[in-house]
Design an enzyme around this catalytic site. Sequence first.
Site, PDB file in Angstrom:
ATOM      1  N   CYS A  85       0.867  -1.179   0.000  1.00  0.00           N
ATOM      2  CA  CYS A  85       0.000   0.000   0.000  1.00  0.00           C
ATOM      3  C   CYS A  85       0.903   1.229   0.000  1.00  0.00           C
ATOM      4  CB  CYS A  85      -0.999  -0.018   1.156  1.00  0.00           C
ATOM      5  SG  CYS A  85      -0.297   0.108   2.796  1.00  0.00           S
ATOM      6  N   CYS A 125      -4.386  -0.533  -2.389  1.00  0.00           N
ATOM      7  CA  CYS A 125      -4.879   0.805  -2.729  1.00  0.00           C
ATOM      8  C   CYS A 125      -4.460   1.122  -4.159  1.00  0.00           C
ATOM      9  CB  CYS A 125      -4.337   1.860  -1.757  1.00  0.00           C
ATOM     10  SG  CYS A 125      -2.564   2.155  -1.871  1.00  0.00           S
ATOM     11  N   CYS A 177       3.391   0.645  -8.267  1.00  0.00           N
ATOM     12  CA  CYS A 177       4.197  -0.543  -7.986  1.00  0.00           C
ATOM     13  C   CYS A 177       5.129  -0.812  -9.157  1.00  0.00           C
ATOM     14  CB  CYS A 177       3.293  -1.750  -7.754  1.00  0.00           C
ATOM     15  SG  CYS A 177       4.207  -3.267  -7.418  1.00  0.00           S
TER      16      CYS A 177
END
Length: 142
Positions: free
Chosen positions: A8, A80, A87
């Site tokens: 997250c 999220c 990422c």
Amino acid sequence: MKQIYFLCTGNSCRSQMAEGFARQLLGTGWQVASAGIETHGVNPLAVQVMQEVGVDMSAQTSKLIDSNYLNRCNLVVTLCGDARDRCPVTPSRVRRLHWPLPDPAQATGTTAERLAAFRTVRDQIKQNVTALVRELGDAACQ
């Protein structure tokens, strides 16, 4: 050993709770970790609501994404949109899941109201991790 990574934004609430539940539910066949795009420290309200359900997160720390661990994972779960969108790229063999959950750290109001927000997210994470553990167990049996 199989590896799972929960990600997250700040690695302070959602991914920490997911790590706690996964450590408890997945057993010794999986290496479980969590991290964030940034580090915000582990939120004490997350620790408190997890203790309420018998999961001790007090020794967990907020960590940045480790690209070496990420690239060796079998499964990466983002919690999220920020983590999903930011990422780093993973090899195509890495399975990715996305669980869009509200950030309980953004909750406002009294302490009781903020704790209620943390409990709601905690309970959803537990449901998601429990379903994932069942799915992974079923896949191992096939």
